[in-house]
Design a protein around this motif. Structure first.
Motif, short mmCIF file in Angstrom:
data_model
loop_
_atom_site.label_atom_id
_atom_site.label_comp_id
_atom_site.label_asym_id
_atom_site.label_seq_id
_atom_site.Cartn_x
_atom_site.Cartn_y
_atom_site.Cartn_z
N GLY A 65 -37.38 -5.89 4.79
CA GLY A 65 -38.53 -5.77 5.68
C GLY A 65 -39.82 -6.33 5.13
N LEU A 66 -39.94 -6.37 3.80
CA LEU A 66 -41.15 -6.88 3.18
C LEU A 66 -40.82 -8.13 2.36
N HIS A 67 -41.68 -9.11 2.40
CA HIS A 67 -41.41 -10.38 1.72
C HIS A 67 -41.79 -10.35 0.25
N VAL A 68 -42.36 -9.25 -0.21
CA VAL A 68 -42.76 -9.16 -1.62
C VAL A 68 -41.54 -9.14 -2.52
N LEU A 69 -40.48 -8.42 -2.10
CA LEU A 69 -39.24 -8.35 -2.87
C LEU A 69 -38.21 -9.29 -2.27
N ASN A 70 -37.58 -10.09 -3.12
CA ASN A 70 -36.55 -11.01 -2.67
C ASN A 70 -35.18 -10.47 -3.08
N ILE A 71 -34.24 -10.41 -2.14
CA ILE A 71 -32.95 -9.78 -2.40
C ILE A 71 -32.19 -10.49 -3.52
N TYR A 72 -32.27 -11.80 -3.59
CA TYR A 72 -31.54 -12.55 -4.62
C TYR A 72 -32.15 -12.33 -6.00
N THR A 73 -33.46 -12.24 -6.04
CA THR A 73 -34.14 -11.94 -7.31
C THR A 73 -33.78 -10.54 -7.77
N LEU A 74 -33.70 -9.60 -6.82
CA LEU A 74 -33.30 -8.23 -7.15
C LEU A 74 -31.89 -8.19 -7.72
N VAL A 75 -30.97 -8.90 -7.08
CA VAL A 75 -29.57 -8.91 -7.53
C VAL A 75 -29.48 -9.40 -8.98
N ILE A 76 -30.17 -10.48 -9.29
CA ILE A 76 -30.09 -11.07 -10.64
C ILE A 76 -30.78 -10.20 -11.68
N THR A 77 -32.03 -9.81 -11.40
CA THR A 77 -32.80 -9.07 -12.40
C THR A 77 -32.24 -7.67 -12.65
N LEU A 78 -31.80 -6.99 -11.58
CA LEU A 78 -31.29 -5.63 -11.77
C LEU A 78 -29.88 -5.63 -12.36
N PHE A 79 -29.12 -6.69 -12.11
CA PHE A 79 -27.83 -6.83 -12.81
C PHE A 79 -28.08 -6.96 -14.31
N LEU A 80 -29.02 -7.82 -14.68
CA LEU A 80 -29.33 -8.02 -16.10
C LEU A 80 -29.84 -6.73 -16.74
N ALA A 81 -30.64 -5.96 -15.99
CA ALA A 81 -31.16 -4.69 -16.51
C ALA A 81 -30.03 -3.70 -16.76
N PHE A 170 -24.91 -1.62 -3.41
CA PHE A 170 -26.04 -0.81 -2.92
C PHE A 170 -27.22 -1.66 -2.46
N LEU A 171 -27.47 -2.78 -3.13
CA LEU A 171 -28.57 -3.64 -2.70
C LEU A 171 -28.29 -4.25 -1.33
N TRP A 172 -27.07 -4.77 -1.14
CA TRP A 172 -26.77 -5.45 0.12
C TRP A 172 -26.59 -4.48 1.28
N VAL A 173 -26.05 -3.28 1.00
CA VAL A 173 -25.97 -2.27 2.06
C VAL A 173 -27.37 -1.90 2.52
N GLY A 174 -28.27 -1.68 1.57
CA GLY A 174 -29.66 -1.38 1.90
C GLY A 174 -30.32 -2.53 2.65
N TYR A 175 -30.04 -3.75 2.22
CA TYR A 175 -30.64 -4.93 2.86
C TYR A 175 -30.17 -5.10 4.30
N LEU A 176 -28.87 -4.91 4.52
CA LEU A 176 -28.30 -5.09 5.85
C LEU A 176 -28.71 -3.98 6.82
N LEU A 177 -28.95 -2.78 6.27
CA LEU A 177 -29.35 -1.65 7.12
C LEU A 177 -30.86 -1.47 7.19
N GLY A 178 -31.58 -2.29 6.45
CA GLY A 178 -33.02 -2.12 6.36
C GLY A 178 -33.77 -2.28 7.65
N THR A 179 -33.23 -3.10 8.56
CA THR A 179 -33.91 -3.33 9.84
C THR A 179 -33.50 -2.31 10.90
N ASN A 180 -32.62 -1.39 10.53
CA ASN A 180 -32.18 -0.36 11.47
C ASN A 180 -33.32 0.63 11.71
N LYS A 181 -33.66 0.88 12.97
CA LYS A 181 -34.77 1.76 13.30
C LYS A 181 -34.56 3.18 12.79
#
Length: 214
Positions: A65-81, A170-181
């Motif tokens: 919903g917000l453009h500040v966080l990018n899903i692909y950047t999250l996947v890479i950085t949080l995997f590394l963490a 968990f990231l992609w489930v959240g991303y896909l459901l994020g636009t759900n009202k």
């Protein structure tokens, strides 16, 4: 100073519920906060109480919903963490492992550690992957793997596989459901449900072990 510490403690402990506020306040620095939390929740045996599953879900939801966080950047950085946390925990356990094996503590019997080592050699890979999806257990699994001197190449393969599955699920489930009202309107309730569901395997294991013991 105390107020500052309380402020950051609250951020670390409740980041899953206040992530939208964090993004509004810290913008791109939110990535660093998320990386720190995931690393600590995974890599430090003293912080298993930090949010994990729910935080990943929340991050995916916010990214949709917000453009500040990018899903692909999250996947890479949080995997590394998570991967870095796994490995630091493993090597910490491996560092103190030989000392533990050379002594016969009252509550940590050498025979128990030998059996643990044999278990990890036989079922270690499955344990590392399954533990990824169980809060608290995932914090201790790599530590115990290190103590039991599980073969590092084997640990490395399953650590990579487990973290890829955990982070992406968990990231992609959240991303896909994020636009759900409904998700937007009941975000806190949904987060609590995710936490409860993620605890079910551990609760089932405890109950099963209790009845087996009886």
């Amino acid at each position: 100073m105390i107020e500052v510490l309380k402020h950051w403690a609250d951020i670390l402990l409740h980041a899953d519920n206040s992530l939208r506020t964090l993004v509004a306040d810290y913008k791109g620095w939110t990535y660093l906060i998320l990386i720190l939390i995931i690393f600590c929740e995974t890599g430090l045996v003293v912080t298993p109480f930090l949010p994990g599953d729910s935080l990943l879900f929340a991050a995916g939801t916010v990214a949709s919903g917000l453009h500040v966080l990018n899903i692909y950047t999250l996947v890479i950085t949080l995997f590394l963490a998570a991967f870095a946390g796994d490995n630091s925990n493993y090597f910490f356990g491996r560092y103190i492992g030989p000392k533990v094996f050379s002594m016969n503590f009252r509550f940590i019997k050498r025979d128990y550690l030998v059996k643990t080592h044999m278990f990890y050699e036989k079922h270690g890979g499955q344990t590392i992957i399954i533990a990824r999806f169980i809060p608290i257990i995932r914090t201790f699994a790599p530590f115990v793997a290190g103590i039991s001197i599980m073969d590092y190449k084997k640990f490395l393969i399953y650590s990579i596989a487990g973290n890829i599955l955990w982070i992406n699920l968990f990231l992609w489930v959240g991303y896909l459901l994020g636009t759900n009202k409904y998700i937007e309107q009941h975000f806190s309730a949904v987060t609590l449900i995710i936490i409860a569901v993620s605890l079910l395997p551990g609760i089932y294991g405890i109950i099963k072990n209790r009845f087996a013991t009886k």
